[in-house]
Design a protein around this motif. Structure first.
Motif, PDB file in Angstrom:
ATOM      1  N   THR A   1       0.836  -1.212   0.000  1.00 57.57           N
ATOM      2  CA  THR A   1       0.000   0.000   0.000  1.00 57.57           C
ATOM      3  C   THR A   1       0.868   1.258   0.000  1.00 57.57           C
ATOM      4  OG1 THR A   1      -0.037   0.189   2.413  1.00 57.57           O
ATOM      5  CG2 THR A   1      -1.789  -1.152   1.393  1.00 57.57           C
ATOM      6  N   GLY A   2       0.231   2.382  -0.264  1.00 58.85           N
ATOM      7  CA  GLY A   2       0.913   3.663  -0.161  1.00 58.85           C
ATOM      8  C   GLY A   2       1.434   3.920   1.242  1.00 58.85           C
ATOM      9  N   ARG A   3       0.714   3.437   2.223  1.00 61.56           N
ATOM     10  CA  ARG A   3       1.160   3.600   3.610  1.00 61.56           C
ATOM     11  C   ARG A   3       2.492   2.881   3.842  1.00 61.56           C
ATOM     12  NH1 ARG A   3      -2.204   2.116   9.110  1.00 61.56           N
ATOM     13  NH2 ARG A   3      -0.632   2.914  10.521  1.00 61.56           N
ATOM     14  N   GLN A   4       2.607   1.675   3.277  1.00 61.21           N
ATOM     15  CA  GLN A   4       3.869   0.941   3.392  1.00 61.21           C
ATOM     16  C   GLN A   4       4.990   1.681   2.666  1.00 61.21           C
ATOM     17  OE1 GLN A   4       4.630  -1.763   5.285  1.00 61.21           O
ATOM     18  NE2 GLN A   4       2.578  -1.420   6.096  1.00 61.21           N
ATOM     19  N   TRP A   5       4.687   2.213   1.475  1.00 59.98           N
ATOM     20  CA  TRP A   5       5.686   2.979   0.726  1.00 59.98           C
ATOM     21  C   TRP A   5       6.206   4.143   1.556  1.00 59.98           C
ATOM     22  CZ3 TRP A   5       9.225   4.050  -2.729  1.00 59.98           C
ATOM     23  CH2 TRP A   5       9.508   5.374  -3.010  1.00 59.98           C
ATOM     24  N   ARG A   6       5.301   4.844   2.226  1.00 61.16           N
ATOM     25  CA  ARG A   6       5.702   6.025   3.000  1.00 61.16           C
ATOM     26  C   ARG A   6       6.661   5.688   4.135  1.00 61.16           C
ATOM     27  NH1 ARG A   6       0.499   7.324   1.393  1.00 61.16           N
ATOM     28  NH2 ARG A   6      -0.465   6.526   3.292  1.00 61.16           N
ATOM     29  N   LYS A   7       6.697   4.446   4.573  1.00 62.88           N
ATOM     30  CA  LYS A   7       7.661   4.063   5.611  1.00 62.88           C
ATOM     31  C   LYS A   7       9.094   4.156   5.097  1.00 62.88           C
ATOM     32  CE  LYS A   7       4.516   1.322   8.329  1.00 62.88           C
ATOM     33  NZ  LYS A   7       4.213   0.040   8.942  1.00 62.88           N
ATOM     34  N   TYR A   8       9.269   4.056   3.788  1.00 58.88           N
ATOM     35  CA  TYR A   8      10.607   4.181   3.203  1.00 58.88           C
ATOM     36  C   TYR A   8      11.011   5.636   3.017  1.00 58.88           C
ATOM     37  CZ  TYR A   8      10.122  -0.771   2.415  1.00 58.88           C
ATOM     38  OH  TYR A   8       9.940  -2.119   2.610  1.00 58.88           O
ATOM     39  N   THR A   9      10.068   6.549   3.150  1.00 59.08           N
ATOM     40  CA  THR A   9      10.353   7.975   2.972  1.00 59.08           C
ATOM     41  C   THR A   9      10.131   8.775   4.256  1.00 59.08           C
ATOM     42  OG1 THR A   9       8.094   8.425   2.196  1.00 59.08           O
ATOM     43  CG2 THR A   9       9.744   7.878   0.518  1.00 59.08           C
ATOM     44  N   SER A  10       9.805   8.097   5.311  1.00 61.09           N
ATOM     45  CA  SER A  10       9.502   8.750   6.584  1.00 61.09           C
ATOM     46  C   SER A  10      10.777   9.043   7.369  1.00 61.09           C
ATOM     47  CB  SER A  10       8.596   7.846   7.417  1.00 61.09           C
ATOM     48  OG  SER A  10       8.458   8.349   8.726  1.00 61.09           O
ATOM     49  N   SER A  11      10.760  10.139   8.092  1.00 59.11           N
ATOM     50  CA  SER A  11      11.893  10.435   8.975  1.00 59.11           C
ATOM     51  C   SER A  11      11.685   9.810  10.351  1.00 59.11           C
ATOM     52  CB  SER A  11      12.088  11.941   9.097  1.00 59.11           C
ATOM     53  OG  SER A  11      10.917  12.535   9.614  1.00 59.11           O
ATOM     54  N   THR A  12      10.453   9.368  10.651  1.00 60.41           N
ATOM     55  CA  THR A  12      10.184   8.785  11.967  1.00 60.41           C
ATOM     56  C   THR A  12      10.000   7.266  11.934  1.00 60.41           C
ATOM     57  OG1 THR A  12       7.822   9.216  11.721  1.00 60.41           O
ATOM     58  CG2 THR A  12       9.126  10.900  12.841  1.00 60.41           C
ATOM     59  N   GLU A  13       9.444   6.714  10.864  1.00 60.80           N
ATOM     60  CA  GLU A  13       9.222   5.264  10.756  1.00 60.80           C
ATOM     61  C   GLU A  13      10.109   4.652   9.676  1.00 60.80           C
ATOM     62  OE1 GLU A  13       5.205   3.322  10.933  1.00 60.80           O
ATOM     63  OE2 GLU A  13       4.618   5.373  10.454  1.00 60.80           O
ATOM     64  N   GLN A  14      11.274   5.201   9.477  1.00 62.69           N
ATOM     65  CA  GLN A  14      12.098   4.874   8.331  1.00 62.69           C
ATOM     66  C   GLN A  14      12.464   3.393   8.229  1.00 62.69           C
ATOM     67  OE1 GLN A  14      15.671   7.137   8.014  1.00 62.69           O
ATOM     68  NE2 GLN A  14      16.456   5.894   6.361  1.00 62.69           N
TER      69      GLN A  14
END
Length: 87
Positions: free
Chosen positions: A33-46
């Motif tokens: 999902t997009g939510r999973q993708w955002r974990k690769y671009t997050s500064s907190t859940e990287q």
């Protein structure tokens, strides 16, 4: 082989250059999902981008459809089921 994953900032830059949504990037990289993708671009859940995921995405961006189909055909010959959704 030595591999260092792209930084979250570099992945965000790629997303911007491609003009894709998080959902579309998830599809490109083979995440759920997009939510999973955002974990690769997050500064907190990287999360670090695995080389196999980056390879899969770049192969889709760089290889022509015939080359991709040869890869999928070889995967099928090995025994995998591969069905590609086409727009």
């Amino acid at each position: 082989m030595n591999y260092t994953p792209p930084t979250p900032e570099e992945l965000l830059k790629l997303k911007s250059e491609l003009g894709k949504s998080s959902t579309e990037m998830a599809e490109l990289f083979g995440v759920s999902t997009g939510r999973q993708w955002r974990k690769y671009t997050s500064s907190t859940e990287q999360r670090d981008m695995g080389m196999h995921m980056l390879f899969f995405a770049v192969a889709q961006l760089e290889l022509d459809p015939e080359a991709m189909e040869r890869v999928f055909a070889r995967m099928r010959a090995i025994g995998a089921t591969v069905e590609i959704d086409k727009p």
